[in-house]
Design an enzyme around this catalytic site. Structure first.
Site, short mmCIF file in Angstrom:
data_model
loop_
_atom_site.label_atom_id
_atom_site.label_comp_id
_atom_site.label_asym_id
_atom_site.label_seq_id
_atom_site.Cartn_x
_atom_site.Cartn_y
_atom_site.Cartn_z
N CYS A 1 -3.94 -10.83 0.98
CA CYS A 1 -3.28 -10.62 -0.31
C CYS A 1 -2.75 -11.90 -0.95
O CYS A 1 -2.27 -11.87 -2.07
CB CYS A 1 -2.17 -9.60 -0.17
SG CYS A 1 -2.78 -7.99 0.31
N PHE B 1 -4.99 0.55 -0.98
CA PHE B 1 -5.94 -0.50 -1.35
C PHE B 1 -7.02 -0.04 -2.32
O PHE B 1 -7.51 1.08 -2.25
CB PHE B 1 -6.62 -1.08 -0.10
CG PHE B 1 -5.63 -1.63 0.90
CD1 PHE B 1 -4.48 -2.26 0.47
CD2 PHE B 1 -5.84 -1.50 2.26
CE1 PHE B 1 -3.55 -2.76 1.37
CE2 PHE B 1 -4.91 -2.00 3.17
CZ PHE B 1 -3.77 -2.62 2.73
N ASN C 1 -3.40 -1.75 -4.77
CA ASN C 1 -3.32 -3.11 -4.24
C ASN C 1 -4.73 -3.62 -3.98
O ASN C 1 -5.40 -3.17 -3.05
CB ASN C 1 -2.48 -3.07 -2.94
CG ASN C 1 -2.46 -4.40 -2.19
OD1 ASN C 1 -3.14 -5.35 -2.56
ND2 ASN C 1 -1.67 -4.46 -1.12
N HIS D 1 2.90 -10.08 -6.59
CA HIS D 1 1.83 -9.25 -6.00
C HIS D 1 2.40 -7.88 -5.61
O HIS D 1 3.30 -7.80 -4.76
CB HIS D 1 1.25 -9.95 -4.77
CG HIS D 1 0.36 -9.05 -3.98
ND1 HIS D 1 -0.78 -8.50 -4.51
CD2 HIS D 1 0.44 -8.58 -2.71
CE1 HIS D 1 -1.37 -7.73 -3.60
NE2 HIS D 1 -0.63 -7.76 -2.50
C1 LIG Z 1 4.45 3.07 -0.43
C2 LIG Z 1 4.97 2.96 1.01
C3 LIG Z 1 3.78 2.78 1.96
C4 LIG Z 1 5.68 4.29 1.38
O1 LIG Z 1 6.79 4.49 0.52
P1 LIG Z 1 8.29 4.60 1.12
O2 LIG Z 1 9.25 4.60 0.00
O3 LIG Z 1 8.51 3.55 2.16
O4 LIG Z 1 8.29 6.06 1.75
P2 LIG Z 1 8.75 6.56 3.19
O5 LIG Z 1 9.82 5.70 3.79
O6 LIG Z 1 9.08 8.01 3.04
O7 LIG Z 1 7.44 6.41 4.07
C5 LIG Z 1 6.34 7.32 3.88
C6 LIG Z 1 5.54 7.26 5.16
O8 LIG Z 1 4.89 6.00 5.23
C7 LIG Z 1 5.04 5.49 6.55
N1 LIG Z 1 4.93 4.03 6.50
C8 LIG Z 1 5.44 3.19 5.61
N2 LIG Z 1 5.09 1.92 5.89
C9 LIG Z 1 4.32 1.98 7.00
C10 LIG Z 1 3.64 1.03 7.77
N3 LIG Z 1 3.65 -0.26 7.44
N4 LIG Z 1 2.93 1.45 8.85
C11 LIG Z 1 2.89 2.77 9.16
N5 LIG Z 1 3.50 3.71 8.44
C12 LIG Z 1 4.21 3.35 7.38
C13 LIG Z 1 6.43 5.97 6.94
O9 LIG Z 1 6.60 5.93 8.35
C14 LIG Z 1 6.40 7.39 6.40
O10 LIG Z 1 5.71 8.24 7.30
P3 LIG Z 1 6.10 9.80 7.39
O11 LIG Z 1 7.54 9.84 7.86
O12 LIG Z 1 5.16 10.39 8.39
O13 LIG Z 1 5.96 10.40 6.04
C15 LIG Z 1 5.99 1.79 1.12
O14 LIG Z 1 6.55 1.80 2.43
C16 LIG Z 1 5.41 0.43 0.82
O15 LIG Z 1 5.24 0.07 -0.33
N6 LIG Z 1 5.15 -0.32 1.89
C17 LIG Z 1 4.64 -1.67 1.77
C18 LIG Z 1 3.24 -1.74 2.32
C19 LIG Z 1 2.94 -3.15 2.72
O16 LIG Z 1 3.57 -3.69 3.64
N7 LIG Z 1 2.03 -3.82 2.01
C20 LIG Z 1 1.79 -5.22 2.26
C21 LIG Z 1 0.76 -5.44 3.20
S1 LIG Z 1 -0.77 -5.31 2.38
C22 LIG Z 1 -1.88 -5.88 3.47
O17 LIG Z 1 -1.52 -6.28 4.52
C23 LIG Z 1 -3.25 -5.78 3.07
C24 LIG Z 1 -4.25 -5.79 4.01
C25 LIG Z 1 -5.57 -5.32 3.62
C26 LIG Z 1 -6.45 -4.97 4.61
C27 LIG Z 1 -7.70 -4.43 4.29
C28 LIG Z 1 -8.09 -4.22 2.96
O18 LIG Z 1 -9.28 -3.66 2.65
C29 LIG Z 1 -7.18 -4.56 1.96
C30 LIG Z 1 -5.95 -5.10 2.28
#
Ligand SMILES: CC(C)(COP(=O)(O)OP(=O)(O)OC[C@H]1O[C@@H](n2cnc3c(N)ncnc32)[C@H](O)[C@@H]1OP(=O)(O)O)[C@@H](O)C(=O)NCCC(=O)NCCSC(=O)/C=C/c1ccc(O)cc1
Length: 403
Positions: free
Chosen positions: A176, A227, A350, A317
């Protein structure tokens, strides 16, 4: 000492220092044009969980489908464009199972489709720039979506009709932050080579990392919620030539890269026989929010400018909705400060390194609509594996002032 003529060309008796000085541009690198492109097919986020579990034949995993639906609902995304569709999955059912060998087939498709997508975005940037494609002196192509040699920059150069002595560079696996890295290199090239016109082209396709869900692998579910595919192109050059119709949009005032200590395992990407594996650590939004202010403060200190974060425009980003939320909070910004990033996230998801170019394009659209009133300094920030933070300080330029 032999004189250097006003046109910058050194004479035969000039010293190396004089030659060097004559090679350098006078002014800062500027963004001269921007173009973007996406594949034809898109999927709405409301339907994505049903669609993804259907085309990967994974209906036997309803808990994971519910989890994907929950994350999609919180993603801040409305739709995403993707090369992979039902037809691709019909032709390549092995893509659904990352334990099967599919890297060759993915690379075969991507090594043509990714440069073609980059060519579509680049052609738009070149048309807006208004000069012939053969005036491009340098090409920087950034992608991790399936690479082989001769690399995609060669195909891209020939699709665009660039000149045979265009100086080409491919960047890969920057994830990214690829767009931020490419823009910084373009700045260095433009400022160090008088008259250089650098085409930056970033293109990513989820094809390389598209596979079905697996119990115990939540990274796949998060990635599938966020993504998308896209390409962004930027033409960068110093000392814009008015007579050639060049109108600078942003000046690139300063650029830096920072590696967050002890963060090696937080975001990873690796090619395997079944495509590209990735890991997205759960604390990324917190990690970025905790480090970003230092990067910004160091950048502004380096150029001796006192900046109030509230007065800046932002091209951040949108790695995920929570990243934008926490950065805004950490910097004490209003919820509207990152409106351009949020809009791009909503419309495209993203798209890895490409996304920040879409954000720059959206900012440009917004500035054009209001005559760039009040805007002066801004910050472009991109993040990815490392964990790496790219910071570029921008200034609104003449081409954005007035309608
Ligand atoms: C929109 C999200 C994902 C969820 O919204 P939230 O407000 O945090 O909501 P929740 O706290 O209720 O979380 C919803 C669920 O998401 C899960 N979760 C939340 N982040 C996580 C987590 N990194 N792991 C694994 N469970 C999770 C969380 O545990 C929870 O699971 P569950 O309780 O079963 O509903 C939010 O956490 C967010 O924006 N996270 C940022 C994601 C992030 O780190 N992005 C940057 C990295 S991007 C990157 O590395 C790209 C690589 C790539 C690779 C290949 C490609 O083809 C393209 C790109």
């Amino acid at each position: 000492m032999a004189p250097v003529p006003a046109n910058g060309a050194a004479t035969a008796t000039a010293t190396t220092q004089e030659i060097r000085r004559a090679q350098r541009a006078d002014g800062p690198a500027t963004v001269l044009a921007i173009g973007t492109a996406n594949p034809e097919t898109y999927v709405s986020q409301d339907e994505y969980a049903d669609y993804y579990f259907r085309i990967t034949k994974s209906e036997h995993l309803p808990e994971l489908k519910d989890k994907l639906r929950r994350i999609c609902n919180k993603s801040g995304i409305d739709k995403r464009f993707m090369y992979v569709n039902e037809d691709v999955m019909e032709a390549h059912p092995e893509f659904a199972d990352r334990n099967q060998s599919s890297l060759n087939a993915r690379v075969e498709i991507a090594s043509k489709a990714v440069p073609e997508l980059a060519a579509a975005a680049s052609a738009k940037a070149i048309a807006e720039w208004g000069r012939p494609a053969t005036d491009i002196t340098h090409l920087i192509f950034s992608t991790y979506s399936g690479v082989k040699a001769p690399s995609g920059d060669r195909l891209l150069a020939s699709l665009l009709g660039l000149r045979p002595n265009v100086s080409r560079t491919t960047l890969s696996l920057h994830g990214c932050y690829g767009g931020g890295r490419a823009l910084q290199l373009a700045k260095e090239l433009a400022e160090n080579n008088r008259g250089a016109r650098v085409l930056v082209a970033c293109a990513e396709m989820t094809l390389i990392a598209f596979y079905g869900p697996e119990v115990g692998c939540n990274d796949t579910i998060v990635g599938q919620a966020l993504f998308g595919d896209g390409s962004g192109a930027v033409i960068v050059g110093a000392d814009p030539v008015d007579a050639a119709g060049e109108r600078p949009l942003f000046e690139m005032a300063f650029a830096s890269q920072t590696t967050v200590p002890d963060s090696e395992g937080a975001i990873t990407m690796q090619h395997t026989k079944g495509g590209m594996d990735y890991h997205i650590g759960s604390g990324i939004p917190e990690m970025l929010a905790g480090n970003i202010e230092r990067c910004l403060a160091d950048a502004f200190d380096s150029i001796g400018v006192a900046a109030d974060w509230k007065d800046l425009f932002w091209a951040v980003h949108p790695g995920g909705r929570r990243i934008l939320d926490l950065i805004e909070e950490a910097l004490g910004l209003d919820n509207g400060a990152m409106a351009a990033s949020r809009q791009v996230l909503r419309e495209f998801g993203n798209m890895s390194g490409t996304t920040v170019i879409f954000v720059l394009n959206e900012l440009r659209r917004r500035f054009k609509a209001n005559g760039a009133e009040g805007a002066d300094w801004g910050a472009l920030m991109a993040f990815g594996p490392g964990v790496t933070i790219e910071t570029m300080l921008l200034r609104v330029a003449a081409g954005l002032k007035g309608n």
